[in-house]
Scaffold this active site. Structure first.
Site, PDB file in Angstrom:
ATOM      1  N   ASP A  33     -20.621  29.548 -56.969  1.00 37.20           N
ATOM      2  CA  ASP A  33     -20.446  27.865 -56.490  1.00 37.20           C
ATOM      3  C   ASP A  33     -21.641  27.207 -56.800  1.00 37.20           C
ATOM      4  O   ASP A  33     -22.857  27.593 -57.270  1.00 37.20           O
ATOM      5  CB  ASP A  33     -20.626  27.912 -54.945  1.00 37.20           C
ATOM      6  CG  ASP A  33     -19.994  26.824 -54.311  1.00 37.20           C
ATOM      7  OD1 ASP A  33     -20.650  25.771 -54.350  1.00 37.20           O
ATOM      8  OD2 ASP A  33     -19.231  26.748 -53.585  1.00 37.20           O
ATOM      9  N   ASP A  51     -22.517  25.785 -62.497  1.00 32.60           N
ATOM     10  CA  ASP A  51     -21.608  24.540 -62.254  1.00 32.60           C
ATOM     11  C   ASP A  51     -20.316  24.998 -63.094  1.00 32.60           C
ATOM     12  O   ASP A  51     -20.477  25.102 -64.368  1.00 32.60           O
ATOM     13  CB  ASP A  51     -22.431  23.404 -63.028  1.00 32.60           C
ATOM     14  CG  ASP A  51     -21.568  22.037 -62.877  1.00 32.60           C
ATOM     15  OD1 ASP A  51     -20.179  22.092 -62.703  1.00 32.60           O
ATOM     16  OD2 ASP A  51     -22.349  21.046 -62.715  1.00 32.60           O
ATOM     17  N   SER A 119      -2.893  21.177 -52.339  1.00 32.02           N
ATOM     18  CA  SER A 119      -3.186  20.238 -51.156  1.00 32.02           C
ATOM     19  C   SER A 119      -2.024  19.565 -50.921  1.00 32.02           C
ATOM     20  O   SER A 119      -1.356  18.895 -51.599  1.00 32.02           O
ATOM     21  CB  SER A 119      -4.372  19.478 -51.266  1.00 32.02           C
ATOM     22  OG  SER A 119      -4.305  18.192 -50.301  1.00 32.02           O
ATOM     23  N   ALA A 120      -1.705  19.369 -49.465  1.00 29.19           N
ATOM     24  CA  ALA A 120      -0.815  18.477 -48.906  1.00 29.19           C
ATOM     25  C   ALA A 120      -0.751  16.975 -49.541  1.00 29.19           C
ATOM     26  O   ALA A 120      -0.099  16.204 -49.356  1.00 29.19           O
ATOM     27  CB  ALA A 120      -0.534  18.414 -47.389  1.00 29.19           C
ATOM     28  N   CYS A 121      -2.117  16.966 -49.894  1.00 25.32           N
ATOM     29  CA  CYS A 121      -2.345  15.165 -50.477  1.00 25.32           C
ATOM     30  C   CYS A 121      -1.415  15.010 -51.736  1.00 25.32           C
ATOM     31  O   CYS A 121      -1.510  13.795 -52.236  1.00 25.32           O
ATOM     32  CB  CYS A 121      -3.801  15.171 -50.616  1.00 25.32           C
ATOM     33  SG  CYS A 121      -4.785  14.977 -49.256  1.00 25.32           S
ATOM     34  N   TYR A 150      -7.326  12.229 -55.597  1.00 22.96           N
ATOM     35  CA  TYR A 150      -7.448  13.650 -55.162  1.00 22.96           C
ATOM     36  C   TYR A 150      -6.357  14.302 -55.167  1.00 22.96           C
ATOM     37  O   TYR A 150      -6.026  15.297 -55.758  1.00 22.96           O
ATOM     38  CB  TYR A 150      -8.216  13.698 -53.860  1.00 22.96           C
ATOM     39  CG  TYR A 150      -8.093  15.138 -53.143  1.00 22.96           C
ATOM     40  CD1 TYR A 150      -9.226  15.980 -53.596  1.00 22.96           C
ATOM     41  CD2 TYR A 150      -7.374  15.596 -52.278  1.00 22.96           C
ATOM     42  CE1 TYR A 150      -9.112  17.230 -52.938  1.00 22.96           C
ATOM     43  CE2 TYR A 150      -7.229  16.629 -51.684  1.00 22.96           C
ATOM     44  CZ  TYR A 150      -8.246  17.451 -51.995  1.00 22.96           C
ATOM     45  OH  TYR A 150      -8.197  18.823 -51.347  1.00 22.96           O
ATOM     46  N   GLU A 192     -17.036  15.976 -44.089  1.00 27.01           N
ATOM     47  CA  GLU A 192     -16.265  16.559 -43.043  1.00 27.01           C
ATOM     48  C   GLU A 192     -14.603  15.885 -43.084  1.00 27.01           C
ATOM     49  O   GLU A 192     -14.432  14.776 -43.014  1.00 27.01           O
ATOM     50  CB  GLU A 192     -17.087  16.535 -41.819  1.00 27.01           C
ATOM     51  CG  GLU A 192     -17.309  15.358 -41.038  1.00 27.01           C
ATOM     52  CD  GLU A 192     -18.330  14.559 -41.616  1.00 27.01           C
ATOM     53  OE1 GLU A 192     -18.736  14.768 -42.780  1.00 27.01           O
ATOM     54  OE2 GLU A 192     -18.929  13.641 -40.946  1.00 27.01           O
ATOM     55  N   ALA A 194     -11.345  15.539 -40.263  1.00 28.05           N
ATOM     56  CA  ALA A 194     -11.041  15.070 -38.776  1.00 28.05           C
ATOM     57  C   ALA A 194     -11.392  16.162 -37.655  1.00 28.05           C
ATOM     58  O   ALA A 194     -12.137  15.747 -36.827  1.00 28.05           O
ATOM     59  CB  ALA A 194      -9.601  14.603 -38.596  1.00 28.05           C
TER      60      ALA A 194
END
Ligand code: NAD
Length: 323
Positions: A33, A51, A119-121, A150, A192, A194
Protein backbone atom coordinates in the site's frame (compact mmCIF):
# COMPACT_ATOMS: atom_id res chain seq x y z
CA UNK A 1 3.62 -25.40 2.37
CA UNK A 2 1.34 -22.41 3.03
CA UNK A 3 -0.48 -20.87 0.11
CA UNK A 4 0.83 -17.41 -0.79
CA UNK A 5 -1.22 -14.26 -1.33
CA UNK A 6 -0.47 -10.67 -2.30
CA UNK A 7 -2.98 -8.08 -1.06
CA UNK A 8 -2.79 -4.76 -2.93
CA UNK A 9 -4.35 -1.98 -0.86
CA UNK A 10 -3.51 -3.83 2.39
CA UNK A 11 -3.23 -0.54 4.28
CA UNK A 12 -6.82 0.28 3.44
CA UNK A 13 -10.16 -0.72 4.88
CA UNK A 14 -11.16 -3.92 3.00
CA UNK A 15 -7.53 -4.87 2.25
CA UNK A 16 -6.72 -4.74 5.99
CA UNK A 17 -9.61 -7.09 6.76
CA UNK A 18 -8.63 -9.36 3.86
CA UNK A 19 -5.08 -9.74 5.20
CA UNK A 20 -6.45 -10.72 8.63
CA UNK A 21 -8.79 -13.29 7.08
CA UNK A 22 -6.10 -14.86 4.89
CA UNK A 23 -3.71 -15.14 7.85
CA UNK A 24 -6.45 -16.90 9.85
CA UNK A 25 -6.77 -19.36 6.97
CA UNK A 26 -3.02 -20.10 7.12
CA UNK A 27 -1.80 -18.16 4.09
CA UNK A 28 1.62 -16.50 3.84
CA UNK A 29 0.62 -12.92 3.04
CA UNK A 30 2.46 -9.93 1.58
CA UNK A 31 0.60 -6.62 1.78
CA UNK A 32 1.37 -3.52 -0.25
CA UNK A 33 0.00 0.00 0.00
CA UNK A 34 1.00 3.66 -0.29
CA UNK A 35 0.79 3.81 3.49
CA UNK A 36 0.72 1.67 6.61
CA UNK A 37 -2.73 0.87 8.00
CA UNK A 38 -3.91 3.89 10.00
CA UNK A 39 -5.95 2.01 12.58
CA UNK A 40 -4.25 -1.33 13.29
CA UNK A 41 -0.99 -3.21 13.06
CA UNK A 42 -0.98 -5.37 9.95
CA UNK A 43 -1.27 -9.15 10.27
CA UNK A 44 0.68 -9.60 7.02
CA UNK A 45 3.97 -11.54 7.06
CA UNK A 46 5.50 -8.77 4.95
CA UNK A 47 4.22 -5.26 4.34
CA UNK A 48 5.67 -3.10 1.58
CA UNK A 49 5.02 0.63 1.50
CA UNK A 50 5.09 1.47 -2.19
CA UNK A 51 3.27 3.13 -5.05
CA UNK A 52 1.63 0.63 -7.41
CA UNK A 53 1.54 3.25 -10.19
CA UNK A 54 5.29 2.64 -10.37
CA UNK A 55 6.16 -0.45 -12.42
CA UNK A 56 9.41 -0.99 -10.54
CA UNK A 57 7.51 -1.23 -7.26
CA UNK A 58 5.01 -3.60 -8.88
CA UNK A 59 7.83 -5.86 -10.09
CA UNK A 60 9.36 -5.89 -6.60
CA UNK A 61 6.14 -6.95 -4.88
CA UNK A 62 4.95 -9.32 -7.62
CA UNK A 63 8.26 -11.16 -7.77
CA UNK A 64 6.87 -14.71 -7.74
CA UNK A 65 3.91 -16.79 -8.92
CA UNK A 66 1.64 -16.05 -5.95
CA UNK A 67 -1.24 -18.51 -5.52
CA UNK A 68 -3.62 -15.57 -5.17
CA UNK A 69 -3.54 -11.80 -5.73
CA UNK A 70 -6.24 -9.50 -4.30
CA UNK A 71 -6.31 -6.19 -6.20
CA UNK A 72 -8.05 -3.80 -3.79
CA UNK A 73 -5.83 -0.74 -4.26
CA UNK A 74 -7.65 2.26 -5.74
CA UNK A 75 -7.82 6.03 -5.49
CA UNK A 76 -11.25 6.17 -3.91
CA UNK A 77 -13.52 7.69 -1.29
CA UNK A 78 -17.15 8.38 -0.48
CA UNK A 79 -19.52 10.81 -2.24
CA UNK A 80 -17.55 13.83 -0.97
CA UNK A 81 -14.50 12.55 -2.89
CA UNK A 82 -16.01 10.81 -5.93
CA UNK A 83 -19.05 12.90 -6.86
CA UNK A 84 -17.71 16.46 -6.65
CA UNK A 85 -15.76 16.00 -9.91
CA UNK A 86 -12.66 17.61 -8.36
CA UNK A 87 -10.65 14.36 -8.32
CA UNK A 88 -11.78 12.83 -11.63
CA UNK A 89 -8.41 12.92 -13.41
CA UNK A 90 -6.52 11.48 -10.43
CA UNK A 91 -9.13 8.81 -9.76
CA UNK A 92 -9.07 7.59 -13.37
CA UNK A 93 -5.33 7.87 -13.92
CA UNK A 94 -4.21 6.42 -10.61
CA UNK A 95 -6.58 3.47 -10.45
CA UNK A 96 -6.27 2.56 -14.13
CA UNK A 97 -2.46 2.67 -13.90
CA UNK A 98 -2.47 0.37 -10.85
CA UNK A 99 -4.81 -2.07 -12.59
CA UNK A 100 -2.84 -2.07 -15.87
CA UNK A 101 0.40 -2.75 -13.98
CA UNK A 102 -0.96 -5.44 -11.69
CA UNK A 103 -2.94 -7.54 -14.16
CA UNK A 104 -0.05 -7.62 -16.65
CA UNK A 105 2.44 -8.76 -14.01
CA UNK A 106 -0.03 -11.37 -12.72
CA UNK A 107 -0.04 -12.78 -16.25
CA UNK A 108 3.76 -12.60 -16.59
CA UNK A 109 4.34 -14.19 -13.19
CA UNK A 110 1.72 -16.90 -13.84
CA UNK A 111 -0.24 -16.07 -10.69
CA UNK A 112 -2.76 -18.77 -9.72
CA UNK A 113 -5.86 -16.57 -9.33
CA UNK A 114 -6.54 -12.82 -9.26
CA UNK A 115 -9.39 -11.01 -7.54
CA UNK A 116 -10.53 -7.58 -8.74
CA UNK A 117 -12.83 -5.32 -6.71
CA UNK A 118 -15.15 -3.43 -9.02
CA UNK A 119 -18.02 -1.32 -7.71
CA UNK A 120 -21.78 -0.86 -8.00
CA UNK A 121 -20.86 2.65 -9.22
CA UNK A 122 -20.36 1.12 -12.69
CA UNK A 123 -24.12 0.53 -13.10
CA UNK A 124 -26.02 2.91 -15.41
CA UNK A 125 -27.45 6.00 -13.76
CA UNK A 126 -30.68 5.67 -15.81
CA UNK A 127 -31.60 2.49 -13.89
CA UNK A 128 -31.14 4.19 -10.52
CA UNK A 129 -33.49 7.17 -10.70
CA UNK A 130 -36.36 5.58 -8.76
CA UNK A 131 -35.38 5.29 -5.07
CA UNK A 132 -37.91 2.48 -4.53
CA UNK A 133 -36.99 0.40 -7.53
CA UNK A 134 -33.35 0.62 -8.62
CA UNK A 135 -32.03 -2.00 -11.02
CA UNK A 136 -28.55 -3.39 -10.41
CA UNK A 137 -28.59 -6.93 -11.80
CA UNK A 138 -25.26 -7.87 -13.37
CA UNK A 139 -26.81 -8.05 -16.86
CA UNK A 140 -28.08 -4.45 -16.64
CA UNK A 141 -24.58 -2.95 -17.05
CA UNK A 142 -25.07 -1.98 -20.71
CA UNK A 143 -25.62 0.42 -22.44
CA UNK A 144 -23.08 1.79 -19.98
CA UNK A 145 -23.79 5.11 -18.25
CA UNK A 146 -22.08 5.25 -14.82
CA UNK A 147 -22.76 8.52 -12.96
CA UNK A 148 -19.08 9.09 -12.05
CA UNK A 149 -15.63 8.79 -13.59
CA UNK A 150 -14.85 6.42 -10.71
CA UNK A 151 -17.57 4.12 -12.10
CA UNK A 152 -16.23 4.38 -15.66
CA UNK A 153 -12.74 3.42 -14.49
CA UNK A 154 -14.18 0.42 -12.62
CA UNK A 155 -16.03 -0.68 -15.74
CA UNK A 156 -12.87 -0.36 -17.86
CA UNK A 157 -10.77 -2.25 -15.33
CA UNK A 158 -13.20 -5.12 -14.84
CA UNK A 159 -13.18 -5.52 -18.65
CA UNK A 160 -9.37 -5.40 -18.56
CA UNK A 161 -9.20 -8.24 -16.02
CA UNK A 162 -11.76 -10.29 -17.99
CA UNK A 163 -9.77 -9.75 -21.21
CA UNK A 164 -6.64 -11.22 -19.58
CA UNK A 165 -8.80 -14.18 -18.59
CA UNK A 166 -10.06 -14.68 -22.16
CA UNK A 167 -6.83 -14.04 -24.05
CA UNK A 168 -4.22 -15.47 -21.69
CA UNK A 169 -6.19 -17.98 -19.61
CA UNK A 170 -5.40 -16.10 -16.38
CA UNK A 171 -7.82 -17.19 -13.66
CA UNK A 172 -9.73 -14.07 -12.65
CA UNK A 173 -12.58 -13.28 -10.23
CA UNK A 174 -14.47 -9.98 -10.45
CA UNK A 175 -16.95 -8.66 -7.88
CA UNK A 176 -18.96 -5.44 -7.78
CA UNK A 177 -19.00 -4.24 -4.17
CA UNK A 178 -22.04 -2.30 -2.90
CA UNK A 179 -21.20 0.11 -0.02
CA UNK A 180 -19.03 -1.90 2.35
CA UNK A 181 -18.78 -0.61 5.92
CA UNK A 182 -17.35 -1.61 9.29
CA UNK A 183 -14.59 -0.83 11.77
CA UNK A 184 -10.98 0.01 10.80
CA UNK A 185 -12.01 2.15 7.83
CA UNK A 186 -11.80 5.84 6.96
CA UNK A 187 -14.24 7.81 9.13
CA UNK A 188 -13.18 11.45 8.73
CA UNK A 189 -11.30 13.94 6.52
CA UNK A 190 -13.34 13.69 3.30
CA UNK A 191 -12.92 10.16 1.92
CA UNK A 192 -15.33 8.46 4.36
CA UNK A 193 -18.57 6.94 3.10
CA UNK A 194 -22.09 7.50 4.45
CA UNK A 195 -22.20 4.90 7.30
CA UNK A 196 -18.87 6.05 8.76
CA UNK A 197 -19.73 9.75 8.28
CA UNK A 198 -23.10 9.34 10.00
CA UNK A 199 -21.59 7.31 12.86
CA UNK A 200 -19.01 10.09 13.36
CA UNK A 201 -21.61 12.87 13.28
CA UNK A 202 -23.83 11.02 15.77
CA UNK A 203 -20.87 10.25 18.05
CA UNK A 204 -19.78 13.91 18.02
CA UNK A 205 -23.29 15.32 18.65
CA UNK A 206 -24.76 15.96 22.08
CA UNK A 207 -28.09 14.30 22.80
CA UNK A 208 -30.86 16.63 21.61
CA UNK A 209 -28.62 18.33 19.03
CA UNK A 210 -28.59 18.02 15.24
CA UNK A 211 -26.54 16.42 12.47
CA UNK A 212 -26.23 17.38 8.82
CA UNK A 213 -27.34 15.02 6.05
CA UNK A 214 -26.45 15.65 2.39
CA UNK A 215 -29.55 16.02 0.18
CA UNK A 216 -33.08 15.22 1.35
CA UNK A 217 -31.98 11.89 2.82
CA UNK A 218 -34.61 10.06 0.77
CA UNK A 219 -32.00 8.54 -1.55
CA UNK A 220 -31.78 4.78 -0.98
CA UNK A 221 -28.78 2.45 -0.61
CA UNK A 222 -27.85 -0.91 0.86
CA UNK A 223 -24.79 -1.44 3.04
CA UNK A 224 -22.78 -4.62 3.58
CA UNK A 225 -20.77 -5.33 6.72
CA UNK A 226 -17.09 -5.88 5.90
CA UNK A 227 -16.86 -9.42 7.41
CA UNK A 228 -19.55 -10.60 5.02
CA UNK A 229 -17.81 -8.90 2.10
CA UNK A 230 -14.58 -10.74 2.91
CA UNK A 231 -16.51 -14.02 3.30
CA UNK A 232 -18.12 -13.50 -0.11
CA UNK A 233 -14.76 -12.76 -1.75
CA UNK A 234 -13.23 -15.91 -0.29
CA UNK A 235 -16.20 -17.98 -1.48
CA UNK A 236 -15.92 -16.45 -4.96
CA UNK A 237 -12.20 -17.26 -5.06
CA UNK A 238 -12.92 -20.89 -4.14
CA UNK A 239 -15.72 -21.17 -6.71
CA UNK A 240 -15.45 -21.78 -10.45
CA UNK A 241 -17.32 -18.56 -11.26
CA UNK A 242 -15.36 -15.70 -12.85
CA UNK A 243 -18.06 -13.01 -12.43
CA UNK A 244 -18.72 -10.14 -12.46
CA UNK A 245 -21.02 -10.70 -9.49
CA UNK A 246 -22.57 -8.28 -7.01
CA UNK A 247 -21.32 -8.46 -3.43
CA UNK A 248 -23.75 -6.44 -1.38
CA UNK A 249 -26.78 -6.49 0.86
CA UNK A 250 -30.39 -6.43 -0.34
CA UNK A 251 -31.56 -4.57 2.81
CA UNK A 252 -32.23 -1.22 1.12
CA UNK A 253 -32.82 1.83 3.36
CA UNK A 254 -33.01 5.58 2.90
CA UNK A 255 -30.12 7.63 4.23
CA UNK A 256 -32.58 9.11 6.76
CA UNK A 257 -33.32 5.56 7.98
CA UNK A 258 -29.59 4.84 8.21
CA UNK A 259 -29.29 7.93 10.43
CA UNK A 260 -32.24 6.78 12.59
CA UNK A 261 -30.72 3.32 13.08
CA UNK A 262 -27.41 4.93 14.07
CA UNK A 263 -29.12 7.28 16.56
CA UNK A 264 -31.00 4.32 18.01
CA UNK A 265 -27.78 2.34 18.44
CA UNK A 266 -26.18 5.42 20.08
CA UNK A 267 -29.29 6.03 22.22
CA UNK A 268 -29.37 9.68 21.10
CA UNK A 269 -32.25 11.78 19.78
CA UNK A 270 -31.01 14.20 17.14
CA UNK A 271 -32.61 16.40 14.47
CA UNK A 272 -31.59 15.78 10.87
CA UNK A 273 -30.64 19.00 9.08
CA UNK A 274 -30.70 18.46 5.31
CA UNK A 275 -28.11 20.48 3.41
CA UNK A 276 -26.83 20.61 -0.18
CA UNK A 277 -24.10 18.09 -0.90
CA UNK A 278 -22.94 15.44 -3.37
CA UNK A 279 -25.43 12.56 -3.22
CA UNK A 280 -25.00 10.31 -6.28
CA UNK A 281 -27.85 8.30 -7.78
CA UNK A 282 -31.36 8.40 -6.27
CA UNK A 283 -31.58 4.70 -5.51
CA UNK A 284 -29.23 1.71 -5.40
CA UNK A 285 -29.60 -1.80 -4.05
CA UNK A 286 -27.68 -5.00 -4.53
CA UNK A 287 -29.37 -7.73 -6.57
CA UNK A 288 -28.07 -11.00 -5.15
CA UNK A 289 -29.83 -13.48 -7.47
CA UNK A 290 -26.61 -14.36 -9.32
CA UNK A 291 -24.59 -14.51 -6.08
CA UNK A 292 -27.14 -16.92 -4.58
CA UNK A 293 -27.18 -19.14 -7.63
CA UNK A 294 -23.40 -19.26 -8.18
CA UNK A 295 -22.15 -19.37 -4.59
CA UNK A 296 -25.20 -20.94 -2.91
CA UNK A 297 -24.69 -18.36 -0.18
CA UNK A 298 -25.74 -14.82 0.62
CA UNK A 299 -25.06 -12.27 3.36
CA UNK A 300 -27.40 -12.50 6.34
CA UNK A 301 -26.31 -9.88 8.88
CA UNK A 302 -28.86 -7.13 9.44
CA UNK A 303 -27.73 -3.53 8.89
CA UNK A 304 -28.41 -2.67 12.51
CA UNK A 305 -25.98 -5.33 13.79
CA UNK A 306 -23.20 -4.03 11.56
CA UNK A 307 -23.90 -0.41 12.56
CA UNK A 308 -23.77 -1.47 16.21
CA UNK A 309 -20.18 -2.73 15.82
CA UNK A 310 -19.12 0.16 13.56
CA UNK A 311 -20.63 2.87 15.77
CA UNK A 312 -18.83 1.55 18.85
CA UNK A 313 -15.50 1.62 17.01
CA UNK A 314 -16.01 5.13 15.59
CA UNK A 315 -17.22 6.42 18.95
CA UNK A 316 -13.95 5.16 20.49
CA UNK A 317 -11.98 7.01 17.77
CA UNK A 318 -13.93 10.23 18.39
CA UNK A 319 -13.48 9.99 22.17
CA UNK A 320 -9.76 9.14 22.00
CA UNK A 321 -9.20 11.90 19.38
CA UNK A 322 -10.80 14.55 21.56
CA UNK A 323 -8.78 13.66 24.68
P1 NAD B 1 -9.51 2.20 0.88
O1 NAD B 1 -9.33 3.56 0.30
O2 NAD B 1 -9.62 2.07 2.36
O3 NAD B 1 -8.36 1.24 0.38
C1 NAD B 1 -7.70 1.41 -0.85
C2 NAD B 1 -6.21 1.43 -0.56
O4 NAD B 1 -5.50 1.56 -1.80
C3 NAD B 1 -5.79 2.62 0.33
O5 NAD B 1 -5.20 2.16 1.53
C4 NAD B 1 -4.81 3.38 -0.54
O6 NAD B 1 -3.72 3.94 0.18
C5 NAD B 1 -4.34 2.30 -1.50
N1 NAD B 1 -3.78 2.91 -2.70
C6 NAD B 1 -4.31 3.92 -3.44
N2 NAD B 1 -3.45 4.26 -4.42
C7 NAD B 1 -2.38 3.44 -4.30
C8 NAD B 1 -1.16 3.32 -5.02
N3 NAD B 1 -0.88 4.12 -6.05
N4 NAD B 1 -0.27 2.37 -4.62
C9 NAD B 1 -0.53 1.58 -3.55
N5 NAD B 1 -1.68 1.64 -2.83
C10 NAD B 1 -2.58 2.57 -3.22
O7 NAD B 1 -10.80 1.59 0.16
P2 NAD B 1 -11.63 0.27 0.48
O8 NAD B 1 -12.96 0.69 0.95
O9 NAD B 1 -10.81 -0.68 1.30
O10 NAD B 1 -11.80 -0.30 -1.00
C11 NAD B 1 -11.04 -1.40 -1.51
C12 NAD B 1 -11.42 -1.65 -2.96
O11 NAD B 1 -12.83 -1.93 -3.04
C13 NAD B 1 -11.20 -0.43 -3.87
O12 NAD B 1 -10.81 -0.89 -5.14
C14 NAD B 1 -12.58 0.20 -3.97
O13 NAD B 1 -12.74 0.94 -5.16
C15 NAD B 1 -13.45 -1.05 -3.95
N6 NAD B 1 -14.82 -0.74 -3.50
C16 NAD B 1 -15.05 -0.38 -2.21
C17 NAD B 1 -16.34 -0.09 -1.79
C18 NAD B 1 -16.64 0.29 -0.37
O14 NAD B 1 -17.82 0.52 -0.06
N7 NAD B 1 -15.67 0.40 0.53
C19 NAD B 1 -17.40 -0.18 -2.70
C20 NAD B 1 -17.13 -0.53 -4.01
C21 NAD B 1 -15.84 -0.84 -4.40
Amino acid sequence: MSKTALVCGAGGFIGGHMVTRLKKEGYWVRGVDLKHHEYKTTDADEFVVGDLRDQTVCREVLDRPFDEVYQLAADMGGAGYIFTGDHDADVMHNSATINLNIIHLCHQQKVGKVFYSSSACMYPAYNQEDPDNPKCSEDSAYPAAPDSEYGWEKLFSERLFLAYNRNYGLSVRVARFHNIFGPYGTWKDGREKAPAAICRKVAEASDGGEIEIWGDGKQTRSFLFVDECVEAVRRLMLSDFTGPVNIGSEEMVTINRLAEITMDVARKTLTLKHIDGPVGVRGRNSDNALLRSKLEWEPRLMLREGIDVTYKWIEEQVVSGSK
